[in-house]
Motif scaffolding. Structure first.
Motif, PDB file in Angstrom:
ATOM      1  N   ALA A 223       0.818  -1.221   0.000  1.00  0.00           N
ATOM      2  CA  ALA A 223       0.000   0.000   0.000  1.00  0.00           C
ATOM      3  C   ALA A 223       0.846   1.262   0.000  1.00  0.00           C
ATOM      4  N   VAL A 224       2.110   1.156  -0.349  1.00  0.00           N
ATOM      5  CA  VAL A 224       3.006   2.306  -0.274  1.00  0.00           C
ATOM      6  C   VAL A 224       2.508   3.469  -1.126  1.00  0.00           C
ATOM      7  N   ALA A 225       2.013   3.181  -2.337  1.00  0.00           N
ATOM      8  CA  ALA A 225       1.586   4.240  -3.245  1.00  0.00           C
ATOM      9  C   ALA A 225       0.150   4.694  -2.983  1.00  0.00           C
ATOM     10  N   TYR A 226      -0.564   3.971  -2.134  1.00  0.00           N
ATOM     11  CA  TYR A 226      -1.955   4.311  -1.809  1.00  0.00           C
ATOM     12  C   TYR A 226      -2.048   5.131  -0.524  1.00  0.00           C
ATOM     13  N   ALA A 227      -1.269   4.765   0.466  1.00  0.00           N
ATOM     14  CA  ALA A 227      -1.411   5.314   1.819  1.00  0.00           C
ATOM     15  C   ALA A 227      -1.291   6.834   1.914  1.00  0.00           C
ATOM     16  N   PRO A 228      -0.467   7.516   1.095  1.00  0.00           N
ATOM     17  CA  PRO A 228      -0.394   8.979   1.235  1.00  0.00           C
ATOM     18  C   PRO A 228      -1.655   9.711   0.805  1.00  0.00           C
ATOM     19  N   HIS A 229      -2.596   9.000   0.181  1.00  0.00           N
ATOM     20  CA  HIS A 229      -3.720   9.660  -0.471  1.00  0.00           C
ATOM     21  C   HIS A 229      -5.088   9.353   0.132  1.00  0.00           C
ATOM     22  N   ARG A 230      -5.220   8.267   0.876  1.00  0.00           N
ATOM     23  CA  ARG A 230      -6.538   7.859   1.332  1.00  0.00           C
ATOM     24  C   ARG A 230      -6.463   7.292   2.760  1.00  0.00           C
ATOM     25  N   ALA A 231      -7.605   7.282   3.442  1.00  0.00           N
ATOM     26  CA  ALA A 231      -7.695   6.644   4.755  1.00  0.00           C
ATOM     27  C   ALA A 231      -7.556   5.139   4.601  1.00  0.00           C
ATOM     28  N   ILE A 232      -7.086   4.483   5.660  1.00  0.00           N
ATOM     29  CA  ILE A 232      -6.845   3.035   5.623  1.00  0.00           C
ATOM     30  C   ILE A 232      -7.639   2.355   6.726  1.00  0.00           C
ATOM     31  N   ASP A 233      -8.364   1.315   6.341  1.00  0.00           N
ATOM     32  CA  ASP A 233      -9.106   0.481   7.286  1.00  0.00           C
ATOM     33  C   ASP A 233      -8.849  -0.977   6.891  1.00  0.00           C
ATOM     34  N   VAL A 234      -7.872  -1.575   7.532  1.00  0.00           N
ATOM     35  CA  VAL A 234      -7.463  -2.912   7.118  1.00  0.00           C
ATOM     36  C   VAL A 234      -8.550  -3.953   7.365  1.00  0.00           C
ATOM     37  N   LYS A 235      -9.378  -3.734   8.358  1.00  0.00           N
ATOM     38  CA  LYS A 235     -10.457  -4.694   8.615  1.00  0.00           C
ATOM     39  C   LYS A 235     -11.472  -4.665   7.476  1.00  0.00           C
ATOM     40  N   ASN A 236     -11.732  -3.473   6.971  1.00  0.00           N
ATOM     41  CA  ASN A 236     -12.660  -3.343   5.854  1.00  0.00           C
ATOM     42  C   ASN A 236     -12.065  -3.906   4.563  1.00  0.00           C
ATOM     43  N   PHE A 237     -10.788  -3.681   4.339  1.00  0.00           N
ATOM     44  CA  PHE A 237     -10.149  -4.159   3.113  1.00  0.00           C
ATOM     45  C   PHE A 237     -10.093  -5.691   3.065  1.00  0.00           C
ATOM     46  N   GLY A 238      -9.785  -6.307   4.205  1.00  0.00           N
ATOM     47  CA  GLY A 238      -9.768  -7.763   4.266  1.00  0.00           C
ATOM     48  C   GLY A 238      -8.458  -8.420   3.895  1.00  0.00           C
ATOM     49  N   ALA A 239      -7.402  -7.651   3.661  1.00  0.00           N
ATOM     50  CA  ALA A 239      -6.095  -8.246   3.344  1.00  0.00           C
ATOM     51  C   ALA A 239      -5.512  -8.922   4.579  1.00  0.00           C
ATOM     52  N   ASP A 240      -4.688  -9.940   4.363  1.00  0.00           N
ATOM     53  CA  ASP A 240      -4.040 -10.643   5.471  1.00  0.00           C
ATOM     54  C   ASP A 240      -2.711  -9.992   5.851  1.00  0.00           C
ATOM     55  N   TYR A 241      -2.040  -9.386   4.881  1.00  0.00           N
ATOM     56  CA  TYR A 241      -0.822  -8.622   5.131  1.00  0.00           C
ATOM     57  C   TYR A 241      -0.948  -7.318   4.351  1.00  0.00           C
ATOM     58  N   TYR A 242      -0.639  -6.207   5.019  1.00  0.00           N
ATOM     59  CA  TYR A 242      -0.828  -4.887   4.410  1.00  0.00           C
ATOM     60  C   TYR A 242       0.312  -4.002   4.888  1.00  0.00           C
ATOM     61  N   CYS A 243       1.043  -3.405   3.962  1.00  0.00           N
ATOM     62  CA  CYS A 243       2.282  -2.724   4.331  1.00  0.00           C
ATOM     63  C   CYS A 243       2.400  -1.376   3.628  1.00  0.00           C
ATOM     64  N   PHE A 244       2.911  -0.385   4.351  1.00  0.00           N
ATOM     65  CA  PHE A 244       3.216   0.908   3.732  1.00  0.00           C
ATOM     66  C   PHE A 244       4.311   1.609   4.511  1.00  0.00           C
ATOM     67  N   SER A 245       4.803   2.707   3.929  1.00  0.00           N
ATOM     68  CA  SER A 245       5.923   3.452   4.503  1.00  0.00           C
ATOM     69  C   SER A 245       5.444   4.789   5.057  1.00  0.00           C
ATOM     70  N   TRP A 246       5.725   5.037   6.317  1.00  0.00           N
ATOM     71  CA  TRP A 246       5.299   6.285   6.955  1.00  0.00           C
ATOM     72  C   TRP A 246       6.008   7.502   6.370  1.00  0.00           C
ATOM     73  N   TYR A 247       7.187   7.318   5.808  1.00  0.00           N
ATOM     74  CA  TYR A 247       7.901   8.479   5.265  1.00  0.00           C
ATOM     75  C   TYR A 247       7.285   8.961   3.951  1.00  0.00           C
ATOM     76  N   LYS A 248       6.305   8.216   3.444  1.00  0.00           N
ATOM     77  CA  LYS A 248       5.524   8.689   2.305  1.00  0.00           C
ATOM     78  C   LYS A 248       4.149   9.195   2.750  1.00  0.00           C
ATOM     79  N   VAL A 249       3.917   9.133   4.065  1.00  0.00           N
ATOM     80  CA  VAL A 249       2.660   9.618   4.648  1.00  0.00           C
ATOM     81  C   VAL A 249       2.984  10.722   5.651  1.00  0.00           C
TER      82      VAL A 249
END
Length: 404
Positions: free
Chosen positions: A196-222
């Motif tokens: 989710a590196v390219a997604y996280a800077p642009h939208r809210a994240i709700d991993v429970k709603n998404f349903g992925a088992d592993y979800y990763c992003f970089s805070w330095y891009k957020v």
């Protein structure tokens, strides 16, 4: 719909104040919030000791670290036990790949559209564990997308892992992770890993709603520190064996994959990122998406008006379809030449990039870009960019490209 205060947002980023620099390479890393910078300095100035000590400074240090984990987990609607912080998404995915074990002959499905961080670990895992590797390739070169229906054709009762990106760091296209996760979970025990590196800077994240088992992003891009975060669902956490010392706990994801990689001062600064979007996270992100849609609409309209320019990826400006990462190529011009010419004319004050941005398989095997093209020109915008900056870029590109 709430309005977005661009001046108030820009005022929170010291790098934007009175520098004259226009930052349009944000997909490589955003600018950092003022309070994040202050929190890092404060931690190193007053609480820079080893965690777990019983004396007063040690207790404060541990409390700040724990608060960082709590805030990070809350930000994505997870519990602290379900996350681990580390040096980079690349490192966290590699650690995860060494903590998963599948029976020889099992199948894993890997998206060819992804950043290499979410490809190389799984190619190597398939080799090490003698797994069958299936490539998930979009069916069209024109605006390639990952679709749940296409994934269905690749999966079988042997599928153990599927990997993909939430948004491409070249195309800007947003993928329907909730639909993809539902398809993956039609096979009992199958797991979904999302970059989710390219997604996280642009939208809210709700991993429970998404349903992925592993979800990763970089805070330095957020808008935060140079640190990354991996989430594991209950099913995903159960599948992870511990890579930690044998005498240490091995229940949480941090226990299993942390490997002392959660930098103390950076972890302690994460509550400041979360506070930036409080108190109404959803409303804030709604306003941001609307603002970014205006930015990308202005840029895409200009690029789409030119016969010598080919937009790579989603051509619509709809914020439901894409984030504000826009890539293109120019007929009979290398992308490097376009960027370097723009840099020369702006005296380096407008920062854009050329290349394939670690998505080499996407560039070479799906988009079939000519190696002489030097990849794409990428303009990656975030909410602190202004329409005025985009218009300034368009004037610059008109000088670089000439009349249409």
């Amino acid at each position: 719909m709430p309005s977005f205060d661009i001046e108030a947002a820009r005022g929170r980023f010291p790098a934007l104040l009175n520098s004259g620099q226009v930052y349009m390479d944000n997909a490589g890393g955003s600018q950092t919030l003022d309070t994040v910078i202050e929190a890092i300095q404060d931690y190193l100035s007053s609480t820079n000791v080893q965690l777990g000590a019983s004396y007063a400074v040690g207790q404060r240090s541990t409390a700040l670290y724990d608060a960082g984990y709590d805030a990070a987990a809350d930000y994505i609607n997870a519990s602290p036990d379900e996350i681990v912080l580390g040096s980079s998404t690349t490192q966290l995915f590699r650690n995860l790949s060494y903590a998963l074990e599948f029976e020889p002959g099992s199948e894993i499905v890997v998206s060819q559209l992804d950043h290499e961080a979410n490809i190389a670990p799984w190619v190597d895992l398939a080799r090490r564990q003698k797994l069958e590797l299936k490539w998930w390739v979009p069916k069209t070169k024109e605006n390639p997308k990952l679709e749940a229906l296409d994934l269905k054709e690749l999966m079988s009762e042997k599928t153990k892992l599927v990997t993909c990106t939430h948004a491409s760091n070249i195309l800007g296209t947003i993928h329907d992770i909730k639909a993809i996760a539902a398809q993956v979970h039609t096979v009992p025990g199958a797991l979904l890993c999302v970059d989710a590196v390219a997604y996280a800077p642009h939208r809210a994240i709700d991993v429970k709603n998404f349903g992925a088992d592993y979800y990763c992003f970089s805070w330095y891009k957020v808008y935060g520190p140079h640190i990354s975060m991996l989430y594991a669902s209950p099913q995903g956490l159960k599948a992870v064996r511990s890579l930690g010392h044998k005498f240490n706990p091995s229940e949480t994801l941090e226990d299993k994959l942390g490997l002392a990689g959660s930098c103390y001062e950076l972890t302690a600064s994460l509550p400041e990122v979360v506070a930036y979007f409080a108190p109404d996270l959803v409303t804030s992100w709604t306003a941001i998406a609307k603002h970014e849609e205006e930015l990308q609409s202005t840029l895409l309209a200009f690029l789409g008006s030119r016969k010598d320019v080919t937009i790579i990826g989603e051509k619509e400006a709809d914020s439901k379809l894409r984030v504000a990462t826009v890539s293109f190529i120019v007929e009979n011009r290398s992308s490097r030449d376009v960027v370097e010419h723009a840099e020369e004319l702006s005296q380096g004050q407008v920062g854009i990039r050329w290349g394939t941005f670690y998505s080499v398989r996407l560039a070479e095997e799906i988009l079939k870009l000519d190696p002489q093209q030097d990849g794409v020109v990428r303009i990656s915008l975030v909410h602190y960019n202004s329409v005025d900056e985009v218009n300034r870029l368009i004037v610059l590109l008109l000088k670089v490209l000439g009349s249409a």
